[in-house]
Design a protein around this motif. Structure first.
Motif, PDB file in Angstrom:
ATOM      1  N   LEU A   1       0.823  -1.205   0.000  1.00  0.00           N
ATOM      2  CA  LEU A   1       0.000   0.000   0.000  1.00  0.00           C
ATOM      3  C   LEU A   1       0.858   1.256   0.000  1.00  0.00           C
ATOM      4  CD1 LEU A   1      -2.871  -0.969   2.471  1.00  0.00           C
ATOM      5  CD2 LEU A   1      -3.045  -0.625   0.010  1.00  0.00           C
ATOM      6  N   ASN A   2       1.941   1.241   0.765  1.00  0.00           N
ATOM      7  CA  ASN A   2       2.817   2.412   0.787  1.00  0.00           C
ATOM      8  C   ASN A   2       3.577   2.569  -0.516  1.00  0.00           C
ATOM      9  OD1 ASN A   2       3.053   4.038   3.472  1.00  0.00           O
ATOM     10  ND2 ASN A   2       2.752   1.918   4.112  1.00  0.00           N
ATOM     11  N   LEU A   3       3.935   1.441  -1.144  1.00  0.00           N
ATOM     12  CA  LEU A   3       4.571   1.531  -2.446  1.00  0.00           C
ATOM     13  C   LEU A   3       3.618   2.134  -3.466  1.00  0.00           C
ATOM     14  CD1 LEU A   3       6.485  -1.873  -2.608  1.00  0.00           C
ATOM     15  CD2 LEU A   3       7.497   0.412  -2.537  1.00  0.00           C
TER      16      LEU A   3
ATOM     17  N   THR B   1     -12.027   2.545   7.950  1.00  0.00           N
ATOM     18  CA  THR B   1     -10.985   2.522   8.984  1.00  0.00           C
ATOM     19  C   THR B   1     -11.348   1.572  10.119  1.00  0.00           C
ATOM     20  OG1 THR B   1     -10.333   4.800   8.497  1.00  0.00           O
ATOM     21  CG2 THR B   1      -9.719   3.932  10.656  1.00  0.00           C
ATOM     22  N   THR B   2     -12.566   1.694  10.632  1.00  0.00           N
ATOM     23  CA  THR B   2     -12.971   0.859  11.773  1.00  0.00           C
ATOM     24  C   THR B   2     -13.226  -0.586  11.362  1.00  0.00           C
ATOM     25  OG1 THR B   2     -15.244   1.654  11.449  1.00  0.00           O
ATOM     26  CG2 THR B   2     -13.915   2.772  13.103  1.00  0.00           C
ATOM     27  N   MET B   3     -13.875  -0.787  10.212  1.00  0.00           N
ATOM     28  CA  MET B   3     -14.160  -2.159   9.783  1.00  0.00           C
ATOM     29  C   MET B   3     -12.865  -2.901   9.430  1.00  0.00           C
ATOM     30  SD  MET B   3     -17.430  -2.389  10.142  1.00  0.00           S
ATOM     31  CE  MET B   3     -17.285  -1.207  11.492  1.00  0.00           C
ATOM     32  N   GLY B   4     -11.918  -2.209   8.823  1.00  0.00           N
ATOM     33  CA  GLY B   4     -10.645  -2.832   8.507  1.00  0.00           C
ATOM     34  C   GLY B   4      -9.882  -3.244   9.751  1.00  0.00           C
ATOM     35  N   SER B   5      -9.952  -2.420  10.800  1.00  0.00           N
ATOM     36  CA  SER B   5      -9.281  -2.756  12.050  1.00  0.00           C
ATOM     37  C   SER B   5      -9.907  -3.994  12.693  1.00  0.00           C
ATOM     38  CB  SER B   5      -9.352  -1.564  13.011  1.00  0.00           C
ATOM     39  OG  SER B   5      -8.654  -1.852  14.201  1.00  0.00           O
ATOM     40  N   ILE B   6     -11.231  -4.100  12.617  1.00  0.00           N
ATOM     41  CA  ILE B   6     -11.902  -5.281  13.166  1.00  0.00           C
ATOM     42  C   ILE B   6     -11.487  -6.532  12.406  1.00  0.00           C
ATOM     43  CG2 ILE B   6     -14.158  -6.387  13.453  1.00  0.00           C
ATOM     44  CD1 ILE B   6     -15.309  -3.622  14.041  1.00  0.00           C
ATOM     45  N   LEU B   7     -11.420  -6.446  11.087  1.00  0.00           N
ATOM     46  CA  LEU B   7     -10.971  -7.592  10.294  1.00  0.00           C
ATOM     47  C   LEU B   7      -9.554  -8.010  10.685  1.00  0.00           C
ATOM     48  CD1 LEU B   7     -12.327  -6.717   6.719  1.00  0.00           C
ATOM     49  CD2 LEU B   7     -12.931  -8.721   8.082  1.00  0.00           C
ATOM     50  N   ASN B   8      -8.672  -7.042  10.879  1.00  0.00           N
ATOM     51  CA  ASN B   8      -7.308  -7.371  11.309  1.00  0.00           C
ATOM     52  C   ASN B   8      -7.312  -8.028  12.677  1.00  0.00           C
ATOM     53  OD1 ASN B   8      -5.914  -6.455   9.043  1.00  0.00           O
ATOM     54  ND2 ASN B   8      -5.783  -4.361   9.814  1.00  0.00           N
ATOM     55  N   GLY B   9      -8.151  -7.524  13.584  1.00  0.00           N
ATOM     56  CA  GLY B   9      -8.233  -8.098  14.915  1.00  0.00           C
ATOM     57  C   GLY B   9      -8.753  -9.525  14.909  1.00  0.00           C
ATOM     58  N   LEU B  10      -9.578  -9.861  13.926  1.00  0.00           N
ATOM     59  CA  LEU B  10     -10.107 -11.217  13.789  1.00  0.00           C
ATOM     60  C   LEU B  10      -9.168 -12.130  13.008  1.00  0.00           C
ATOM     61  CD1 LEU B  10     -13.852 -10.353  13.051  1.00  0.00           C
ATOM     62  CD2 LEU B  10     -12.891 -11.236  15.181  1.00  0.00           C
ATOM     63  N   GLY B  11      -7.997 -11.621  12.676  1.00  0.00           N
ATOM     64  CA  GLY B  11      -7.013 -12.436  11.988  1.00  0.00           C
ATOM     65  C   GLY B  11      -7.170 -12.489  10.488  1.00  0.00           C
ATOM     66  N   ARG B  12      -8.028 -11.642   9.910  1.00  0.00           N
ATOM     67  CA  ARG B  12      -8.246 -11.661   8.459  1.00  0.00           C
ATOM     68  C   ARG B  12      -7.356 -10.618   7.771  1.00  0.00           C
ATOM     69  NH1 ARG B  12     -12.762 -14.856   7.377  1.00  0.00           N
ATOM     70  NH2 ARG B  12     -13.053 -16.155   9.244  1.00  0.00           N
ATOM     71  N   THR B  13      -6.086 -10.673   8.078  1.00  0.00           N
ATOM     72  CA  THR B  13      -5.175  -9.673   7.513  1.00  0.00           C
ATOM     73  C   THR B  13      -5.010  -9.842   6.002  1.00  0.00           C
ATOM     74  OG1 THR B  13      -3.352 -11.142   8.149  1.00  0.00           O
ATOM     75  CG2 THR B  13      -3.878  -9.332   9.649  1.00  0.00           C
ATOM     76  N   SER B  14      -5.068 -11.083   5.515  1.00  0.00           N
ATOM     77  CA  SER B  14      -4.952 -11.286   4.067  1.00  0.00           C
ATOM     78  C   SER B  14      -6.155 -10.712   3.337  1.00  0.00           C
ATOM     79  CB  SER B  14      -4.808 -12.775   3.756  1.00  0.00           C
ATOM     80  OG  SER B  14      -5.917 -13.509   4.233  1.00  0.00           O
ATOM     81  N   THR B  15      -7.311 -10.740   3.985  1.00  0.00           N
ATOM     82  CA  THR B  15      -8.519 -10.170   3.382  1.00  0.00           C
ATOM     83  C   THR B  15      -8.392  -8.656   3.262  1.00  0.00           C
ATOM     84  OG1 THR B  15      -9.897 -11.948   4.291  1.00  0.00           O
ATOM     85  CG2 THR B  15     -11.022  -9.935   3.621  1.00  0.00           C
ATOM     86  N   THR B  16      -7.975  -8.001   4.340  1.00  0.00           N
ATOM     87  CA  THR B  16      -7.816  -6.544   4.285  1.00  0.00           C
ATOM     88  C   THR B  16      -6.718  -6.162   3.289  1.00  0.00           C
ATOM     89  OG1 THR B  16      -6.273  -6.597   6.158  1.00  0.00           O
ATOM     90  CG2 THR B  16      -8.593  -6.232   6.663  1.00  0.00           C
ATOM     91  N   PHE B  17      -5.708  -7.003   3.190  1.00  0.00           N
ATOM     92  CA  PHE B  17      -4.633  -6.743   2.231  1.00  0.00           C
ATOM     93  C   PHE B  17      -5.190  -6.699   0.801  1.00  0.00           C
ATOM     94  CE2 PHE B  17      -1.504  -8.725  -0.678  1.00  0.00           C
ATOM     95  CZ  PHE B  17      -0.569  -7.720  -0.687  1.00  0.00           C
ATOM     96  N   ALA B  18      -5.931  -7.731   0.431  1.00  0.00           N
ATOM     97  CA  ALA B  18      -6.484  -7.809  -0.926  1.00  0.00           C
ATOM     98  C   ALA B  18      -7.448  -6.659  -1.192  1.00  0.00           C
ATOM     99  CB  ALA B  18      -7.184  -9.148  -1.127  1.00  0.00           C
ATOM    100  N   GLN B  19      -8.256  -6.321  -0.205  1.00  0.00           N
ATOM    101  CA  GLN B  19      -9.249  -5.258  -0.397  1.00  0.00           C
ATOM    102  C   GLN B  19      -8.590  -3.891  -0.502  1.00  0.00           C
ATOM    103  OE1 GLN B  19     -11.871  -5.897   2.922  1.00  0.00           O
ATOM    104  NE2 GLN B  19     -12.896  -7.636   1.963  1.00  0.00           N
ATOM    105  N   ASN B  20      -7.576  -3.635   0.310  1.00  0.00           N
ATOM    106  CA  ASN B  20      -6.868  -2.358   0.225  1.00  0.00           C
ATOM    107  C   ASN B  20      -6.141  -2.210  -1.110  1.00  0.00           C
ATOM    108  OD1 ASN B  20      -7.549  -1.241   2.748  1.00  0.00           O
ATOM    109  ND2 ASN B  20      -6.007  -2.469   3.785  1.00  0.00           N
ATOM    110  N   ILE B  21      -5.568  -3.301  -1.589  1.00  0.00           N
ATOM    111  CA  ILE B  21      -4.887  -3.263  -2.880  1.00  0.00           C
ATOM    112  C   ILE B  21      -5.883  -2.937  -3.992  1.00  0.00           C
ATOM    113  CG2 ILE B  21      -3.720  -4.669  -4.617  1.00  0.00           C
ATOM    114  CD1 ILE B  21      -1.923  -3.786  -2.386  1.00  0.00           C
TER     115      ILE B  21
END
Length: 510
Positions: free
Chosen positions: A246-248, A373-393
């Motif tokens: 995302l930063n790239l 912002t808030t929904m993405g943080s909840i997904l990360n907290g639930l361990g769905r970091t790969s999901t937030t990664f794909a969606q942010n991309i």
């Protein structure tokens, strides 16, 4: 209205932490506005544009060596509080090694990075200062992750204030000294201020860790640092990849916008000035209310991580519904305020009509940005970091498409349209993912219709109060003060009406 003592301990901790982070966040943003105003009048819009070109380099480093490890520490420690100190030390060691290596790399290749990657040789002397700030940022990020994981938010909250106050005080002092010496104030001052702020925050968190370490109710059996490597990195690496990519992409955006504006027909100076007005003047106004949602997001991650480790599905569902409701409440209020008063704010604060126009257009970002912002943080907290990664991309690629293909044809407006489209898409994808994980209440009337009507009432209330002032009184006030009074009245009426409706409904249910 329920008393604070009637709430569960978890809700009291979350509410107290959110209020603390929100209060200090607002204090920092208010101070930051004065700082932005100072910079805009000393280094100018073109200087702000250059600063915002080199800052993504720091963002890339932070994503690799600090931000992802902070989040992983927060999440892992929240679920294993007895191992908090060991986990923190191990995460800190990894973060510091990575940060020093990246800082050395930037210092050694600053000329190449400026010429070949940023496509702007004027950025070369600024990069070493950015590089020096990386280890300090990594240090205080890890300490903050430790405190967040232990559900102790005071130190991270006050470290923000300390960082802002010390940065502003020293930058103002340096500017005075340079002026007395007859030295020109350039964008170097802004980058130096960034370094000062990171050093101040690192020093504050270190002193706090020594004097007020997070307390644990019980100590679990000691564990080896090496046994923590796999679980901690399993949390950190997806986040690291997410933040890095995302930063790239964000860096590519920062590099391409000025060049695409030149393809639209603007000169280099005009392109950097427009980019500086947008990112250095308009966006800070839009991001100002996000102090609330960002505070919620920081605390939501360990909250849902702990609930998941306990198997408390009901708590997860309630947390999602609560976060969604308050994100939309704040976003709808901001749409009304910024569309009505965006132009006045831009002119009165930055003396730039373009800033006001951009604020009014960007107002529609707010509900979707805060929700994502808030929904993405909840997904990360639930361990769905790969999901937030794909969606942010996905959302970022959509935005870049507007930059590459839209700006040469429609100018900066294409980028504003891209911002809105990407935030809408991201919020929609977050909600779809959460709906497959946990059940939560989606009440369109309560979350959208009610605050929309309350906003209309608040606008009418604010204008009715203003008519009670003597004729000509408001006209004698500075434009900013007059605008601030109107915004305060609308905000008071809005939250007052929502609170009254909540109390009335609670009594009715009881």
């Amino acid at each position: 209205m329920p008393r604070l003592s009637a709430l569960s301990p978890q809700k009291r901790t979350f509410l107290a932490g959110t209020l603390l982070l929100t209060g200090t966040g607002f204090a920092c943003r208010i101070l930051g506005f004065f700082y932005r105003i100072f910079l805009s009048r000393t280094i100018g819009a073109q200087g702000l544009g250059l600063y915002n070109m080199v800052h993504p380099v720091f963002g890339i480093c932070f994503s690799v060596c600090a931000g992802s490890i902070q989040t992983a520490l927060s999440q892992y420690i929240a679920a294993h509080t007895g191992q908090g100190k060991t986990v923190f030390r191990f995460g800190l060691a990894i973060s510091m090694i990575l940060s020093v290596l990246m800082a050395l790399g930037i210092c050694n290749y600053s000329q190449w990075i400026a010429a070949r990657i940023l496509l702007e040789p004027r950025c070369a002397p600024l990069l070493p200062l950015i590089a020096l700030s990386v280890p300090f940022a990594a240090f205080h990020a890890c300490i903050n992750g430790y405190y967040y994981g232990m559900q102790r938010s005071r130190v991270p909250a006050f470290s923000q204030v300390a960082e802002q106050v010390i940065r502003m005080g020293l930058v103002f002092l340096i500017a005075d000294i340079w002026t007395e010496q007859g030295r020109e104030i350039t964008v170097e001052l802004a980058v130096l201020g960034h370094l000062i702020g990171e050093i101040a925050s690192a020093a504050f968190t270190l002193c706090s860790l020594c004097l007020f370490p997070p307390q644990k109710e019980k100590q679990a059996q000691a564990v080896s640092s090496f046994s923590l490597f796999i679980p901690l990195m399993a949390l950190a690496l997806p986040l690291m990849g997410n933040r890095l990519v995302l930063n790239l992409l964000g860096s590519a955006e920062a590099i391409w916008i000025p060049s695409r504006l030149q393809a639209f027909g603007l000169s280099s100076e005009e392109a950097f000035s427009i980019y500086g007005v947008l990112t250095g003047m308009a966006m800070p106004f839009i991001m100002f209310p996000s102090a609330i949602t960002n505070s919620m997001a920081v605390l939501l991650l360990p909250t849902v991580a702990q609930a998941q480790s306990e198997g408390n599905q009901g708590r997860i569902s309630n947390t999602i519904s609560m976060a969604m409701r308050y994100s939309l409440y704040m976003g709808i209020l901001c749409v009304g305020i910024f569309t009505l008063y965006g132009r006045s704010l831009g002119v009165s604060v930055f003396h730039d009509s373009n800033a006001g126009t951009y604020i009014a257009i960007l107002a529609w970002l707010c509900p979707f940005m805060y929700l994502a912002t808030t929904m993405g943080s909840i997904l990360n907290g639930l361990g769905r970091t790969s999901t937030t990664f794909a969606q942010n991309i996905t959302a970022m690629v959509l935005r870049l498409a507007f930059v590459v293909f839209g700006i040469p044809r429609f100018g900066i407006l294409a980028y504003l349209w891209g911002l809105l489209a990407s935030e809408i898409l991201l919020a929609f994808l977050n909600l779809c993912s959460l709906s497959h994980i946990a059940e939560f209440v989606w009440a369109p009337w309560d979350m959208i219709g009610k605050p929309g009507l309350v906003l209309a009432f608040a606008i009418g209330f604010g204008r009715a109060v203003l008519t009670a002032f003597p004729a000509g009184f408001l006209g004698r006030l500075p434009l900013f003060l007059c605008t601030a009074m109107e915004i305060f009245l609308i905000g008071t009426g809005y939250f007052g009406a929502l609170l009254a409706l909540h109390v009335w409904r609670k009594k009715k249910d009881d």
